[in-house]
Write a protein that holds these residues in place. Structure first.
Motif, PDB file in Angstrom:
ATOM      1  N   ASN A  96      52.080  48.613  31.356  1.00 35.76           N
ATOM      2  CA  ASN A  96      51.547  48.471  30.483  1.00 35.76           C
ATOM      3  C   ASN A  96      50.499  47.819  31.663  1.00 35.76           C
ATOM      4  O   ASN A  96      49.522  46.829  31.661  1.00 35.76           O
ATOM      5  N   ARG A  97      50.542  47.961  32.448  1.00 37.61           N
ATOM      6  CA  ARG A  97      49.875  47.087  34.271  1.00 37.61           C
ATOM      7  C   ARG A  97      48.702  48.173  33.780  1.00 37.61           C
ATOM      8  O   ARG A  97      47.505  47.969  34.584  1.00 37.61           O
ATOM      9  N   ASP A  98      48.171  48.981  34.072  1.00 35.67           N
ATOM     10  CA  ASP A  98      47.318  50.099  33.998  1.00 35.67           C
ATOM     11  C   ASP A  98      47.135  50.293  32.449  1.00 35.67           C
ATOM     12  O   ASP A  98      45.866  51.596  32.186  1.00 35.67           O
ATOM     13  N   ASP A  99      47.122  49.774  31.508  1.00 39.68           N
ATOM     14  CA  ASP A  99      46.672  50.174  29.971  1.00 39.68           C
ATOM     15  C   ASP A  99      45.640  50.074  29.911  1.00 39.68           C
ATOM     16  O   ASP A  99      45.560  48.524  29.526  1.00 39.68           O
ATOM     17  N   LYS A 100      44.640  51.050  29.918  1.00 41.44           N
ATOM     18  CA  LYS A 100      42.917  50.350  30.191  1.00 41.44           C
ATOM     19  C   LYS A 100      43.104  50.109  27.904  1.00 41.44           C
ATOM     20  O   LYS A 100      41.615  49.558  28.437  1.00 41.44           O
ATOM     21  N   SER A 101      43.691  49.952  27.577  1.00 32.51           N
ATOM     22  CA  SER A 101      43.253  48.896  26.320  1.00 32.51           C
ATOM     23  C   SER A 101      43.402  47.533  26.078  1.00 32.51           C
ATOM     24  O   SER A 101      42.695  47.001  25.341  1.00 32.51           O
ATOM     25  N   LEU A 102      44.109  47.135  27.105  1.00 30.41           N
ATOM     26  CA  LEU A 102      44.560  45.880  26.916  1.00 30.41           C
ATOM     27  C   LEU A 102      42.861  44.777  27.688  1.00 30.41           C
ATOM     28  O   LEU A 102      42.768  45.507  28.250  1.00 30.41           O
ATOM     29  N   ILE A 103      42.780  43.629  26.890  1.00 34.86           N
ATOM     30  CA  ILE A 103      41.886  43.299  26.731  1.00 34.86           C
ATOM     31  C   ILE A 103      42.547  42.023  28.297  1.00 34.86           C
ATOM     32  O   ILE A 103      41.136  42.019  28.427  1.00 34.86           O
ATOM     33  N   GLY A 104      43.246  42.269  28.742  1.00 36.48           N
ATOM     34  CA  GLY A 104      43.453  41.389  30.246  1.00 36.48           C
ATOM     35  C   GLY A 104      43.608  42.163  31.138  1.00 36.48           C
ATOM     36  O   GLY A 104      43.010  41.671  32.390  1.00 36.48           O
ATOM     37  N   ASN A 105      43.376  43.346  30.830  1.00 35.57           N
ATOM     38  CA  ASN A 105      43.170  44.679  32.147  1.00 35.57           C
ATOM     39  C   ASN A 105      42.070  44.917  32.118  1.00 35.57           C
ATOM     40  O   ASN A 105      41.275  45.185  33.102  1.00 35.57           O
ATOM     41  N   ILE A 106      40.953  45.040  31.028  1.00 39.35           N
ATOM     42  CA  ILE A 106      39.459  45.513  31.114  1.00 39.35           C
ATOM     43  C   ILE A 106      39.016  43.822  31.728  1.00 39.35           C
ATOM     44  O   ILE A 106      37.749  44.585  32.553  1.00 39.35           O
ATOM     45  N   ILE A 107      38.888  42.730  31.994  1.00 39.96           N
ATOM     46  CA  ILE A 107      38.795  41.761  31.828  1.00 39.96           C
ATOM     47  C   ILE A 107      39.055  41.749  34.091  1.00 39.96           C
ATOM     48  O   ILE A 107      38.436  41.841  34.416  1.00 39.96           O
ATOM     49  N   ASP A 108      40.445  42.296  33.856  1.00 43.12           N
ATOM     50  CA  ASP A 108      40.817  42.586  35.397  1.00 43.12           C
ATOM     51  C   ASP A 108      39.860  43.154  36.513  1.00 43.12           C
ATOM     52  O   ASP A 108      39.358  43.227  37.419  1.00 43.12           O
ATOM     53  N   SER A 109      39.675  44.405  35.421  1.00 43.11           N
ATOM     54  CA  SER A 109      39.460  44.878  36.620  1.00 43.11           C
ATOM     55  C   SER A 109      37.868  45.028  35.845  1.00 43.11           C
ATOM     56  O   SER A 109      37.133  45.381  37.789  1.00 43.11           O
ATOM     57  N   CYS A 110      37.137  44.396  35.776  1.00 44.81           N
ATOM     58  CA  CYS A 110      35.899  43.902  35.378  1.00 44.81           C
ATOM     59  C   CYS A 110      35.197  42.924  36.868  1.00 44.81           C
ATOM     60  O   CYS A 110      34.673  42.718  37.494  1.00 44.81           O
ATOM     61  N   LEU A 111      36.513  41.750  37.329  1.00 44.78           N
ATOM     62  CA  LEU A 111      36.644  40.889  37.708  1.00 44.78           C
ATOM     63  C   LEU A 111      36.420  42.144  39.243  1.00 44.78           C
ATOM     64  O   LEU A 111      35.805  41.489  40.442  1.00 44.78           O
ATOM     65  N   ARG A 112      37.796  42.760  39.200  1.00 41.86           N
ATOM     66  CA  ARG A 112      37.577  43.771  40.613  1.00 41.86           C
ATOM     67  C   ARG A 112      36.397  44.477  40.919  1.00 41.86           C
ATOM     68  O   ARG A 112      36.020  44.757  41.859  1.00 41.86           O
ATOM     69  N   ASP A 113      35.836  44.868  39.898  1.00 38.45           N
ATOM     70  CA  ASP A 113      34.618  45.989  40.374  1.00 38.45           C
ATOM     71  C   ASP A 113      33.445  44.514  40.742  1.00 38.45           C
ATOM     72  O   ASP A 113      32.738  44.944  41.803  1.00 38.45           O
ATOM     73  N   MET A 114      33.313  43.549  40.672  1.00 38.28           N
ATOM     74  CA  MET A 114      32.355  42.434  40.899  1.00 38.28           C
ATOM     75  C   MET A 114      32.251  42.117  42.459  1.00 38.28           C
ATOM     76  O   MET A 114      31.866  41.209  42.977  1.00 38.28           O
ATOM     77  N   HIS A 115      33.569  41.872  43.226  1.00 38.57           N
ATOM     78  CA  HIS A 115      34.288  42.146  44.491  1.00 38.57           C
ATOM     79  C   HIS A 115      34.739  42.558  44.914  1.00 38.57           C
ATOM     80  O   HIS A 115      36.042  42.623  46.061  1.00 38.57           O
ATOM     81  N   ASN A 116      34.258  44.204  45.622  1.00 42.42           N
ATOM     82  CA  ASN A 116      34.938  45.304  45.949  1.00 42.42           C
ATOM     83  C   ASN A 116      36.525  44.850  45.817  1.00 42.42           C
ATOM     84  O   ASN A 116      37.056  45.647  47.509  1.00 42.42           O
TER      85      ASN A 116
END
Length: 515
Positions: free
Chosen positions: A193-213
């Protein structure tokens, strides 16, 4: 007539309504900027481009620095600061689009829903104003009703009150904890589940990390969107706290929370300490901690329900009629209660009484005829010192300074503007004041905030946002061009600016449709 207190919580909005809410300029960046800043066109243009190019944000932003534009906001007039951010428009749209997919939105609303008996009340969900007040005013009034006034009312029932505050909340939020809050920690700890890109929690997490190097600590501050994201984690903490206390048979308590600020009402000191202990342990599970210096308790619910700076004002009585004495009183109050809301309230009252009549600015002749202001330079000097020590007062102090400057000759006015620029440039992280000084001098030809990208954008004759956001990670050259070439300045509004800042620009509780 529209209800001046009407508002609608994000929790009552459909996915479509929520998307429209997040794409409003005032919600994209919800801190005080001069009114010629407007991000709506940029967000709409980027949104349309992305809708027709599903891979419009292709690239690896988490490998790049300065993707978002940061403004270091001074917190105490000295060396403490808070990084406010203008999120990269493409990443902002990516996140808004993801959370407002119908099924994702329903899941997020369920995550933020109230618990069964609602012993712990969250009062900081972003709201949309439906009346004559602006959104920020409605949010403040929600705090006043839900926290201060509610605490006073609860004094009938409860005998002890405890205050607690999360230390550096936004900068400490662990991005992975957002998935824990939405989907459950045990579920998200499973490798599949950690890398399941369909989960909205992971999508939000990824977006935030994209903003912060690529970093997992901290979320950007400065938008209603990030306020909403923070609430996902904080609401999960509320529910976990309630579960812990129920397990320990602690039931006689009431918690009022506004973002990271807690007021805990109990019958006894012992129960209050139990709640604080459980709260500290709960926050620890999510990578957060209480601020030791801001945690305290009292058996006087009434006195502790109202902020100390307000109590001090009640004791001191009203302002003197002499303008210089009024400002010196405000200056003295600001030294005792720096950067408090009451300082802004006092300055706003001063601005209304000295420079307005029936809600409209007095012209120079009317001010001179009124004759109460004897030495504008002295008043400017006092106001500048208040602003330096109380950064949240920048807009209203700028309005007062702009009105006082009009009482001076043109040569002296330019000399003082130059002195103001030099004075603030010598202090760290006063970029917001440079932005407001630029507003004051908009018709004078004086240059403020030199080298500060947000000020440079105002001075440019044609749009160029390349200094605000790093878009080198984007594969789409057309989208990069759209972002860089869509103006965030409303030049019609800018060209209509007067030397003196109008009440509508800085008076938060002035009705939106007043001139």
């Amino acid at each position: 007539m529209a209800n001046t207190r009407a508002s609608k919580s994000l929790l009552k909005m459909s996915a479509t309504e929520a998307r429209s809410f997040f794409l409003k300029s005032e919600n994209y960046f919800n801190n005080d900027l001069p009114e010629y800043f407007n991000f709506t066109s940029l967000l709409q243009v980027v949104s349309k481009y992305i809708e027709s190019h599903s891979d419009g944000w292709n690239g690896k932003p988490n490998s790049y620095e300065k993707v978002n534009y940061k403004i270091l906001s001074n917190k105490d007039g000295k060396y403490a600061w808070r990084p406010l951010q203008l999120i990269h428009p493409a990443l902002y749209l990516k996140l808004v689009n993801a959370i407002t997919v119908s099924e994702n939105w329903k899941l997020l609303l369920a995550t933020l829903s109230s618990s069964r008996d609602d012993r712990i009340q969250c009062l900081s969900i972003p709201v949309e104003s439906l009346g004559r007040r602006n959104r920020k005013a409605e949010q403040i009034l929600k705090w006043w009703d839900g926290i201060e006034q509610a605490s006073l009312k609860h004094a009938l029932e409860w005998e002890h009150i405890f205050h607690a505050d999360i230390a550096n909340c936004y900068s400490e939020i662990y991005t992975h904890s957002i998935s824990w809050a939405i989907h459950g920690k045990p579920f998200m700890k499973k490798p599949e589940n950690r890398d399941d890109k369909s989960l909205i929690g992971n999508i939000i997490d990824s977006c935030l990390r994209d903003m912060h190097n690529g970093q997992t600590n901290g979320i950007p501050q400065g938008s209603a969107l990030m306020n909403f994201i923070a609430e996902i984690v904080l609401r999960a903490c509320d529910k976990e706290l309630e579960r812990r206390l129920s397990k320990d048979n602690v039931v006689d308590y009431k918690v009022l929370r506004y973002v990271d600020d807690y007021r805990i009402l109990t019958f006894s000191e012992d129960v209050g300490e139990e709640v604080l202990k459980a709260l500290s342990e709960t926050l620890q599970e999510y990578g957060l901690r209480l601020s030791v210096s801001k945690t305290r308790g009292s058996s006087n619910v009434i006195s502790e329900s109202v902020k100390a700076d307000k109590i001090a004002l009640f004791k001191r009585g009203g302002l003197d009629n002499n303008p210089q004495k009024k400002l010196l009183f405000i200056h003295s109050h600001s030294l005792e209660f720096p950067n408090s809301g009451s300082v802004t309230t006092l300055l706003t009252e001063f601005y209304r009484k000295e420079f307005q009549k029936d809600g409209k600015l007095l012209d120079v002749n009317a001010l001179r005829k009124k004759g109460t202001i004897k030495d504008p330079e002295i008043l400017i000097s006092i106001t500048v010192d208040i602003a330096l020590r109380n950064p949240r007062t920048y807009p209203i102090c700028s309005a007062i300074i702009s009105a006082l400057l009009k009482l001076l000759g043109s040569d002296l006015r330019l000399k003082i503007l130059s002195s103001l620029r030099d004075r603030f440039e010598r202090h760290p992280n006063t970029g917001f004041m440079q932005i407001w000084l630029q507003r004051i001098s908009i018709t004078s030809g004086q240059k403020f905030g030199l080298g500060m990208p947000l000020c440079d954008v105002v001075d440019q004759s044609s749009p160029d946002n390349s200094s605000l956001w790093n878009s080198d990670w984007m594969n789409h050259a057309t989208l990069r061009k759209v972002i860089n070439r869509t103006s965030i300045i409303d030049h019609v509004v800018k060209s209509s600016m007067k030397d003196v800042i109008e009440p509508r620009e800085v008076d938060l509780f002035r009705n939106r449709n007043d001139s």
